[in-house]
Design a protein around this motif. Structure first.
Motif, short mmCIF file in Angstrom:
data_model
loop_
_atom_site.label_atom_id
_atom_site.label_comp_id
_atom_site.label_asym_id
_atom_site.label_seq_id
_atom_site.Cartn_x
_atom_site.Cartn_y
_atom_site.Cartn_z
N ILE A 60 -1.15 -2.82 -4.25
CA ILE A 60 -0.38 -3.40 -5.01
C ILE A 60 -0.22 -4.53 -4.84
O ILE A 60 -0.32 -5.21 -3.87
CB ILE A 60 1.02 -2.88 -5.32
CG1 ILE A 60 0.83 -1.70 -6.33
CG2 ILE A 60 1.57 -3.82 -6.25
CD1 ILE A 60 2.31 -1.21 -5.84
N SER A 61 -1.28 -5.85 -5.73
CA SER A 61 -1.52 -6.84 -5.49
C SER A 61 -1.18 -7.75 -7.14
O SER A 61 -0.23 -7.55 -7.34
CB SER A 61 -2.90 -7.49 -5.18
OG SER A 61 -3.90 -7.36 -6.91
N ALA A 62 -1.24 -9.07 -6.41
CA ALA A 62 -0.86 -10.08 -7.89
C ALA A 62 -1.82 -9.30 -8.95
O ALA A 62 -1.14 -9.99 -9.96
CB ALA A 62 -0.94 -11.33 -7.08
N GLN A 63 -2.91 -8.86 -8.99
CA GLN A 63 -3.38 -8.36 -9.65
C GLN A 63 -3.14 -7.16 -10.70
O GLN A 63 -3.43 -7.02 -12.14
CB GLN A 63 -4.69 -8.56 -9.71
CG GLN A 63 -5.76 -9.40 -9.13
CD GLN A 63 -5.20 -10.35 -8.03
OE1 GLN A 63 -5.52 -9.87 -7.15
NE2 GLN A 63 -4.99 -11.86 -8.15
N ALA A 122 -1.48 -6.36 4.69
CA ALA A 122 -0.76 -5.63 4.01
C ALA A 122 0.93 -6.38 4.59
O ALA A 122 0.95 -6.35 5.21
CB ALA A 122 -0.56 -4.32 4.76
N ARG A 123 1.71 -5.89 3.32
CA ARG A 123 3.12 -7.31 3.56
C ARG A 123 3.63 -5.67 3.50
O ARG A 123 5.01 -5.78 4.43
CB ARG A 123 3.80 -7.30 2.55
CG ARG A 123 5.39 -8.06 2.06
CD ARG A 123 5.44 -8.97 1.20
NE ARG A 123 4.96 -8.31 -0.44
CZ ARG A 123 5.91 -7.56 -1.01
NH1 ARG A 123 6.72 -7.25 0.04
NH2 ARG A 123 5.50 -7.56 -2.30
N ALA A 124 3.53 -4.28 3.44
CA ALA A 124 4.26 -3.58 2.87
C ALA A 124 4.07 -2.27 3.23
O ALA A 124 2.69 -2.07 2.22
CB ALA A 124 5.77 -3.02 2.10
N LEU A 125 3.89 -0.80 3.76
CA LEU A 125 2.89 0.26 3.16
C LEU A 125 4.11 1.18 3.83
O LEU A 125 5.49 1.70 4.22
CB LEU A 125 2.37 0.36 5.26
CG LEU A 125 1.50 2.01 4.84
CD1 LEU A 125 0.92 2.28 3.94
CD2 LEU A 125 1.63 2.16 6.06
N TYR A 126 4.11 1.95 2.20
CA TYR A 126 4.86 3.38 2.17
C TYR A 126 4.38 4.56 2.20
O TYR A 126 3.24 5.18 1.20
CB TYR A 126 5.13 2.77 0.15
CG TYR A 126 6.38 1.88 0.08
CD1 TYR A 126 7.91 2.15 0.12
CD2 TYR A 126 6.25 -0.01 0.22
CE1 TYR A 126 9.14 1.14 -0.12
CE2 TYR A 126 6.69 -0.70 -0.10
CZ TYR A 126 8.15 0.04 -0.13
OH TYR A 126 8.45 -1.06 -0.38
N TYR A 151 0.66 -1.35 0.55
CA TYR A 151 0.16 -0.33 -0.08
C TYR A 151 0.64 1.25 -0.47
O TYR A 151 2.52 1.31 0.62
CB TYR A 151 -0.85 0.01 1.43
CG TYR A 151 -2.13 -1.34 1.08
CD1 TYR A 151 -3.06 -0.91 0.97
CD2 TYR A 151 -1.77 -2.25 1.62
CE1 TYR A 151 -3.62 -1.50 0.95
CE2 TYR A 151 -3.17 -3.24 1.55
CZ TYR A 151 -4.23 -3.29 0.72
OH TYR A 151 -4.54 -3.89 0.69
N ILE A 152 0.26 2.88 -0.98
CA ILE A 152 1.30 3.76 -0.62
C ILE A 152 0.36 4.62 -1.15
O ILE A 152 -1.04 4.31 -1.29
CB ILE A 152 1.58 3.43 -2.28
CG1 ILE A 152 2.61 2.47 -2.63
CG2 ILE A 152 2.90 4.58 -1.72
CD1 ILE A 152 2.73 2.10 -4.20
N ILE A 153 0.73 5.61 0.25
CA ILE A 153 0.21 6.79 0.20
C ILE A 153 0.68 8.31 0.82
O ILE A 153 2.25 8.04 0.65
CB ILE A 153 -0.99 6.97 2.04
CG1 ILE A 153 -0.18 7.14 3.22
CG2 ILE A 153 -2.24 6.08 0.94
CD1 ILE A 153 -0.81 6.99 4.20
#
Length: 260
Positions: free
Chosen positions: A238-241, A39-43, A6-8
């Protein structure tokens, strides 16, 4: 399974007043609650705070719900990244001392689900804007930071907050002086220059412009501008899709600061 990224950007917490900022801060925390399970990562790509400066023994007060939630997520294994923006240039070691987070002052490259991403706040990139580029060099110079540290926090932080709130456009409406975002925007030009040198990039992701944008750059690459948490309450998932720009529903009628 925690696999999504996820990015915000552009929360501008602290603006335009502590009371109104707190409304948005609570809403951001609700969003963080909603993504924590996958969530694996947050930016957090810049201008998270409307002002941020770290003295040796003091930082701007407030934001306890937000920072506590980031710490909680980091403690549960969420990979955490914070970028400096043009409003919060002066991160040092305070946040990494409180929870596991990487601080970025320059654009970075990441690969998610086999696709290469270029991530940056966006200020000062591309052609033009020479006045700001010079100002940023002055503000981030070690001598400038040393001099500001000599000011008492009550005065230094108060002065900076006053300049930010009174000197900026708190409508933050797509940076009106720059007009609508197009493929002729400085960030688009910058992206194309990067792409010409490294054609394996697939996605360019920026904050800064307070516009919600997804445009193709070429047949293979595109550009995302993340919007903000003043008008749009938007984020990139951002996911596998693949990547998808989404918004988090407004729950209170006074969440939008568009009329301030």
């Amino acid at each position: 399974m925690k696999e999504n990224v996820y990015i915000i950007s552009d929360l501008h917490l602290g603006s335009p007043s502590p009371e109104k900022s707190l409304i948005r801060e609570k809403h951001v925390v609700k969003w963080l609650d909603s993504i924590q399970h996958d969530a694996r990562a947050l930016y957090l790509v810049g201008d998270i705070f409307d002002f941020w400066f770290e003295y040796r023994h003091a930082v701007p007060k407030g934001f306890v719900r937000f920072l506590g939630k980031l710490a909680e997520m980091a403690d549960t294994g969420v990979e955490m990244h914070i970028f400096s923006g043009n409003h919060d240039l002066w991160y040092k070691d305070y946040l990494p001392s409180q929870f596991e987070v990487a601080i970025h002052h320059q654009p970075i490259t990441r690969t998610f689900f086999g696709e290469k991403y270029y991530l940056a706040h966006g200020d000062g990139l591309g052609p033009g804007d020479h006045g700001y580029k010079l100002m940023k060099k002055v503000f981030t110079h070690p001598v400038s930071k040393w001099l500001f540290e000599r000011l008492h926090p009550n005065f230094g932080i108060g002065l900076a907050l006053g300049l930010s709130r009174n000197g900026g456009d708190h409508d933050y409406n797509q940076h009106k002086d720059q007009g609508p975002f197009t493929l002729n925007d400085s960030l688009s030009i910058h992206s194309k220059e990067i792409l010409a040198a490294e054609p394996d990039y697939r996605h360019f992701v920026y904050g800064h412009r307070h516009a919600l944008v997804h445009l193709p750059l070429t047949e293979q690459a595109d550009i995302f501008v993340l919007g903000d948490w003043i008008h749009f309450f938007s984020y990139l998932k951002i996911s596998a899709q693949g990547p998808e720009l989404l918004t988090f529903p407004k729950e209170e009628s006074n969440l939008s600061l568009a009329n301030i």
